[in-house]
Design a protein around this motif. Sequence first.
Motif, short mmCIF file in Angstrom:
data_model
loop_
_atom_site.label_atom_id
_atom_site.label_comp_id
_atom_site.label_asym_id
_atom_site.label_seq_id
_atom_site.Cartn_x
_atom_site.Cartn_y
_atom_site.Cartn_z
N MET C 123 23.92 -16.86 -15.21
CA MET C 123 23.13 -16.18 -14.18
C MET C 123 21.67 -16.60 -14.27
O MET C 123 20.98 -16.76 -13.26
CB MET C 123 23.25 -14.67 -14.33
CG MET C 123 24.66 -14.18 -14.14
SD MET C 123 24.84 -12.46 -14.55
CE MET C 123 23.86 -11.72 -13.26
N HIS C 129 21.18 -17.16 -7.33
CA HIS C 129 21.65 -15.79 -7.58
C HIS C 129 23.04 -15.54 -7.01
O HIS C 129 23.30 -14.50 -6.42
CB HIS C 129 20.66 -14.76 -7.01
CG HIS C 129 19.39 -14.71 -7.80
ND1 HIS C 129 18.20 -14.29 -7.28
CD2 HIS C 129 19.11 -15.08 -9.07
CE1 HIS C 129 17.25 -14.39 -8.18
NE2 HIS C 129 17.79 -14.88 -9.28
N ARG C 131 25.62 -15.51 -8.89
CA ARG C 131 26.46 -14.96 -9.95
C ARG C 131 26.15 -13.48 -10.15
O ARG C 131 25.00 -13.08 -10.16
CB ARG C 131 26.25 -15.75 -11.23
CG ARG C 131 26.76 -17.17 -11.07
CD ARG C 131 26.57 -17.98 -12.33
NE ARG C 131 27.51 -19.08 -12.34
CZ ARG C 131 28.71 -19.00 -12.86
NH1 ARG C 131 29.10 -17.88 -13.44
NH2 ARG C 131 29.53 -20.02 -12.80
N TYR C 132 27.19 -12.72 -10.27
CA TYR C 132 27.05 -11.27 -10.37
C TYR C 132 27.71 -10.78 -11.62
O TYR C 132 28.77 -11.25 -12.02
CB TYR C 132 27.67 -10.59 -9.14
CG TYR C 132 26.91 -10.92 -7.89
CD1 TYR C 132 25.81 -10.16 -7.51
CD2 TYR C 132 27.25 -12.01 -7.11
CE1 TYR C 132 25.08 -10.48 -6.38
CE2 TYR C 132 26.53 -12.34 -5.98
CZ TYR C 132 25.45 -11.56 -5.61
OH TYR C 132 24.72 -11.88 -4.50
N PHE C 133 27.06 -9.81 -12.24
CA PHE C 133 27.59 -9.26 -13.47
C PHE C 133 28.23 -7.92 -13.16
O PHE C 133 27.70 -7.14 -12.37
CB PHE C 133 26.46 -9.09 -14.48
CG PHE C 133 26.93 -8.69 -15.85
CD1 PHE C 133 27.61 -9.58 -16.64
CD2 PHE C 133 26.68 -7.42 -16.34
CE1 PHE C 133 28.05 -9.22 -17.91
CE2 PHE C 133 27.10 -7.05 -17.60
CZ PHE C 133 27.78 -7.96 -18.39
N ASP D 51 21.14 -8.25 -11.89
CA ASP D 51 21.64 -9.59 -11.65
C ASP D 51 20.54 -10.65 -11.61
O ASP D 51 20.79 -11.83 -11.82
CB ASP D 51 22.45 -9.62 -10.35
CG ASP D 51 23.74 -8.82 -10.50
OD1 ASP D 51 24.21 -8.69 -11.63
OD2 ASP D 51 24.27 -8.32 -9.48
N ARG D 205 15.59 -24.01 -12.74
CA ARG D 205 14.56 -22.98 -12.92
C ARG D 205 13.27 -23.69 -13.29
O ARG D 205 12.97 -23.88 -14.47
CB ARG D 205 14.96 -22.03 -14.05
CG ARG D 205 16.16 -21.16 -13.73
CD ARG D 205 15.75 -20.02 -12.85
NE ARG D 205 16.79 -19.00 -12.80
CZ ARG D 205 16.63 -17.85 -12.19
NH1 ARG D 205 15.51 -17.56 -11.58
NH2 ARG D 205 17.60 -16.97 -12.17
N GLU D 366 13.15 -15.28 -1.55
CA GLU D 366 13.38 -14.16 -2.46
C GLU D 366 12.06 -13.66 -3.02
O GLU D 366 11.04 -14.34 -2.95
CB GLU D 366 14.31 -14.58 -3.60
CG GLU D 366 15.77 -14.62 -3.16
CD GLU D 366 16.73 -14.55 -4.32
OE1 GLU D 366 16.42 -15.12 -5.37
OE2 GLU D 366 17.79 -13.92 -4.16
#
Lengths: 271, 761, 271, 413, 52
Positions: C123, C129, C131-133, D51, D205, D366
């Motif tokens: 993640m 973004h 990917r979700y937990f 998240d 990143r 975002e």
Amino acid sequence: MSASEEQNSPEAEAPDEEEMDVETSEPIEPLKPEEGKNGAGATIFLFFILGFAASLIVGWVVFPKLLYSKKIQPINFNHALHVAEAAEGCESCHYFREDGSFSGVPTISHCIECHENVNGEDPEEKKFVREYVEAGKEVPWLIYAKQPASVFFSHAAHVITAKMECVACHGPIGESTETRIYEENRLTGYSRDIWGKNISGIKQHSWERMKMDDCADCHMQKATSEKESGVQQSLTRQLREMVSVAFPNVMEVKKGSSVQTEKDACFVCHK
Amino acid sequence: MKIDRRSFLSFIVGGAAGTALTPLPWKITDDLSIWSQNWPWTPVPPNGEVTFVNSVCRLCPGGCGITVRKVDARAVKIEGMDGYPVNDGGICPLGLSGLQLLYGPTRIPYPMKRKGNRGDGKWEKISWEKAVSEVVTKLGEIRKNNRPHGLACISESDRGTVAGLMARFMSAFGSQNFIRQPSMEDSYELALYLMHGIRAEAGFDIENAAFVLSFGSGVIEGWGSPVRMFRANSKLIKTGGKVVQIEARLSKSAAKSDKWIPINPGTETALALAMAHVIIKEGLYNKDFIENHAFGFEDWTDGQGNKQQGFKSLVTATYAPENVAEATGVEKAVIVSLARHFARASKPLAICGRGQGRTSSAIGEFLAVQALNALVGNINQEGGFHAISDNDYIDWPEIETDQIASNGLQNGRLDEAGSENYASVRYLPHRFFENIIAETGYPIQVLFAAGANPLYSLPDTKAVKAALDKVPFIVSFSSFMDETAQYSDIILPDHTYLERYEDVPTPIGLQKPIIGLTRPVVSPQLDTKHLGDVILGIAKGLGGSMAQAFPWKSYEACLEKTLGRKLDTLLDKGYWSPAVFSVPEWIKAFETASGKFEFVVSDQDGNGDRKTKPIADWYTGVESQGDPVTYPLLLIPYDSMRLVNGFVGDPPFVIKTVEDTVLKGKDVFIEINPKTAKQLGLSEGKYARLTTPKGNAKVRVHLFEGIKEGIIALPRGLGHTAYDSYIADKGVNYNELIGAVYDPVSGLDAAWGIRAKLGKA
Amino acid sequence: MKQTQGNNGNKKFGMVINLDLCTGCGSCMVACMAENNVPFKEDETDKLDSITWMRVYKLKNGKSWPNADICYLPRPCMHCGGHGDHGHSPCVSVCPAVATDYSMATGIVSQIYTRCFGCRYCMAACPYHVRYFNWWDPVWPEGMERFLNPDVSVRMRGVVEKCSFCFHRYQLAMNKAFLEGRRVLEEDEYQSACTQACPAGAITFGDLNNPEHAVHQLVQPDPKHAGRPRNPKAFRLLERLETNPKVYYVSSRKWVRQSGDNYLKKEKQKI
Amino acid sequence: MDSALIPQGVNRCPLWKFALGIAIVGAVLMWGVYAMMLVWIKGLNQTNMNDAYGFALWIWADLSVIALGGGAFFTGFLRYVIGINDLKNIINYAVIIGFICYSSAQLILGLDVGQPLRGWFIFWHANVHSMLTEVAFCLTAYFGVLCVEYVPLLLENRQLDRVPFFHNLSHNLHEIMAVFAATGAFLSFFHQGSLGGVSGVLFARPFGFREGVFVWPWTFFLYTWSAAACGPCFTILITKITEKVTKKKLVKDNVIQILAKIAGWMLATYMVAKIIDTIYWATVTAPSKGFDLMTFYSNNPLYGIWILILELVVCGIVPAAILITPKWRGNPRGLTLAMILAVIGVCLNRWVMILQVLAIPVLPFENWALYMPSWQEIATTILPVCYGIILIMISYRYLPVFPQEKELNPIAG
Amino acid sequence: MLPFSFEWVWDMGHLLFHGGLWFALNVIGIGVTYCVVKAVYDTMKGNSTNHH
């Protein structure tokens, strides 16, 4: 002086305290040399052996007994009898649906084709007809080969495309005349057939364990001889792979489709 | 031998060493991880045979074909039906979530009778026999008292066999008080009746239009049949058709359109007439149509010999673009250019009905917009406006009313629709409730709520509640515990659409008629009963002429009989449409007194005599409620596909898609221009107190550059007090903050917003 | 990894989303949730712990009234091919336990829930973004678990999940093909749930390596630049990071295309 | 009993005082244990992570604690491999601090994963490309080394030492300690580096990503370097605090000065590398991904450019300058200040490289993701601190940790 | 982790990584074993060595 006390109140340095509250150690007295020797040593060793032996018994004998609960199938089913009657062998009852999915254990609606009424003398059949057919209830079979919900398995790929026999994975279940005891792992809830008949993990037949490595045994074996047993297969496989790294020109090992494992992509089997 | 501490330690060490050499620690480690992958409290969906069932969605008036995927007896997924004329495979968020309603906690599981006070939520489970007999007894009483007109029914729809049976029940019983939930259909039907002289539905051939001029219609926000509109919009984009959106706020439709024309809300009528002004002035109108197939364009003389103003002189005299520029907020040049583009486009089409069209509007607006369609002559043409006469497949024998019923029917409608004042209007729900409160007319003793949820979805919910308090017996036929069901006395729950048969007439806005068939996808999951069968049962219970009016054994038998051979096609193909469908030519299209399209609007009596109000009275909009000094802002609602605004609320999946700038926790956000917010000392995310003449609410502030200064917008579809914890008590119900505003000529509720003020909370 | 497998016979499933057509209705999100057993909570307004494999973003052009403009952008997993399309997507190489994997045969990044132990490194690696937990145990209101899809396993608390391009649909379609003696699928046999549901027809799905597939024709991927679109109206999110996503967007609006990546101030002036 | 355990020839505070101290710290520890149980039983929803913030306070604590524990491997390396004999007077304490740091790191890692029962997958199903795998392997292996280094110290407890076997074992371990120290240094080099690699390899990143050297990103070496520089600083700092608390001098100044000097030069050279890295990153790496340097530091309430200045100048250049200047280093206050700054600096570096990486929006549409830890996260982060204090208290009381203590604090009479 | 597992791949990455790891583990393991065995031997022989 306790570390925390001081950290909590660093200013509270009372000089008098420091002088008086001091503990000094007692003078040392050396250990008697006899104590470490002979009699005591033997006792200690004996207890070591005792503990060692006891744990071996617990681990190898008691533990497997405790780990699995034994369950009996709702109906004692005679495969051999059915196979003899059925026209198309296994596929008479375990067939493919039109969308390519595998039907698995037949539902009552399929059984009804022959068992709408009691045909023979077998009390199990009577029980079956009375308790399930007439009640319109599905039989809660305990499925030995049931994989976890997270596993995808394509019967079509194996049976139709690869033309494998049912026996290859499921063993000679068709010859059985009665249902085995179903052993369920108390922790995982899965059949012992999936996670290993033998507690040491050694298997003699492909159907004695159906974990990922067991799939791999077969899928990796293409390059090796067909007849080797599981352990040999994986050894040979490793050897061949090692050789192929050392001498890439001499031997080529087919790579899979996954970047990380170079085997097949994980989600081919994991859903 | 001495067993001391050291021996014991040694035993432990030996045991540890030995254990490491057994499978025990490794197997347990492995099994524990498998257990973690297989937690018993995480459900495992059972596998089985996959089948597909075709049906039609009934969650909104859109009427999309659906294909439901089943695994054994479970329905696991709803998908759009490929090839279905309305949606061809596409499906909206609500349609996709249908199974959450089917299997969800908002279902009413069995017939229930109220315990304790109304709205307390205390219920007693009763049998179907008892439930039906309670209703029968109640109805029998009012018939015995010769007050059958004291029965009223509010329904989501008035089309199709189920609504038909309900309407038939009302007539046979002796009450005219069958009421439909308000929507833009009210305005469109009336406009069509006035201008075309026919009772028909509006159809729009958007797919083939070249220039769509939308007066605030949420083309991609659920207006009309939503999925069909999405598809039509996509087709327009692909074929290069243009969409112009006239709207106060940058809605999705506005953002997606080729041109967004921000307008001051409530001035759409003036803008349409100003466009007409330009078109007429510049001679851009369709001369063939206007000269040969339209009436009232020029000034004319009525039967009494009075000179009457025609459309042309109305717009040329009053609606020059420069005259309306300030009021509408649209510059003169823009109006002129828009009018020219519209009139010169190959297939121009003007549409109206704000947002999703779930409210009625001032008739003047619809007349003005329809006048634009007439000016360009795009009526009953490809890419134009179509008047679709409802399917006439329902052909039931005449009702033979008994004396009581005949007497009852003499009393007329409580909502005054069809009366002298509001002659051509069919339903006026807000007036119905107001008359109950005001005790005008006669008292309503029994109210049926069938597929309608007036306590949530009618404006001024406080007033609706006050009216319901005056009705002694409320019967809900809802499948779900909605606000009205919660406030009723007895609930006779209907199957959901996934458990029943029902015919689905032409979806709203479609340009050609079709019939769809809803059919049971799964067997009824709870102790519910088909509304059609319940009506038949009640009629039977009442006996006499009531029983005779319903000669069918069951709803299914009725449906079979009604649809006849069409049923085979429906079962086979999923829908039925006429083999040949051609739109009537202009010469045959209009059934007005003149036999032409009429710009002048006149109610006609049975003799064809016109009772005409001056044309200027018709072509007007209405003001918003509230005094501009106390309430300096204008509050308008907005609709979203992600906020369901019908007889169900957002299912959990759909509420999950709602943005956190619309709803956060339990707070709804009000959209406001940053400049206005700054003046009010409010900033993003701050709490504020929103007050209107009808009520007030705590909201949070969301700064949005897509809304004009001085205007604020609140979403519709939130603020439910019923259903389940996934939707209840979230946000504010817009209907609590507004009231109805009467359109003086038609009587329809024409409110498009309300004045408001916003202060720090 | 030095060896590249190229695309000899390999498929590269990808998606093209036409932002001109997308209405932001949210059908794709719901279709995905319904297909893939995505759980839901009573309050889902904290979007930072709300699982939506497909998420629709609202883009703004940053101008003030009346020049403001908005656009909706659906965002599934990008199934990045990584630098040079060798399969080292940002997330795959960081997973310590091979719980996520890049399939060279399909170009899909998988997620193996039962392998994942919830370290969330993937993640941190994913800039999209996607990917979700599972912060919470998934809970369905009583009875609602009946609509769960058996083709996709339900995830337990403590693992990461994400869009799989509905890979299970590929598996099922293959099952059917196997039954019919085929090994290759037609374009329409494998479509993701969001593609199928989209009421505006904004989503196109298919094999980017196959010139006959619509996705290929729509974006004209440039094989020399790891699939960068040659269609000037098409773009990929964060193209400059060389993640090589397989999700392409098409928009006729320049500001929308510019919103897909980061630009320095001076660059922005030039564009 | 208690006095029998205390090493010979040293003074310790009375038992009640010791017990009281343990009780107070223990109470805080139990609070942490309670939070830990909550997290294990109810799951990670007990934290405020989300998240966008998959890595947060815990991972920061992990990285910091490992960097600070770097004193153990580096001092060991200097003492056993390079052969700087004076350091034997502080090596015991360095090992204890290292042991605490590494065991704490393991505990926090055990908390931080969503499925602790499957934590072993990282070993069993290792992905060799993942920095985290390398971290896990080397960290665990190095923790083993630390145990091996700690055991002989334990066995030197007066009572244990009386047992011949333990006495011999302790002796033998001492004999080949250089082997363990070398192995430890090897493992440490890799896992400290891998921790740097954790954010350095995130090529999507841009804030964390650093161009690579061979298969490793720059941060791989920077982390090892900074741990070698700041770890000893932490060892010295804790030693100084211990001296303050016990009101005794425990380590001679020359020992401290040698270590401080080496740390100083490590820090100075590290800062040179770090500044070069920062400049390259700010002018080449980030712009190539479309980011101006200032976009990383603006439009949010927390991460201003001050954080970069604080890390590089105040907590980097300043302590390095103090430590490499004999005069400043010789000044006790200067030394303490430098130690504190260096420790803050390395922790800040870890914070920035983990949390700011996640906070910065990469997708242009975002927003910044900011987060506040929950009390459970804070409690479980304080837990290892308490555990460390307790372990130090016990070790100090009962083990001959400081070889010079007797000499520096002769017991009167 | 072990070459017998399904996921094991004989490539440079695995060889270097696991090679290094197993090497380190072996050094530690053999070192500790040596010390323990020698300590047992020393104790049996009864010669108590002196520290430092």
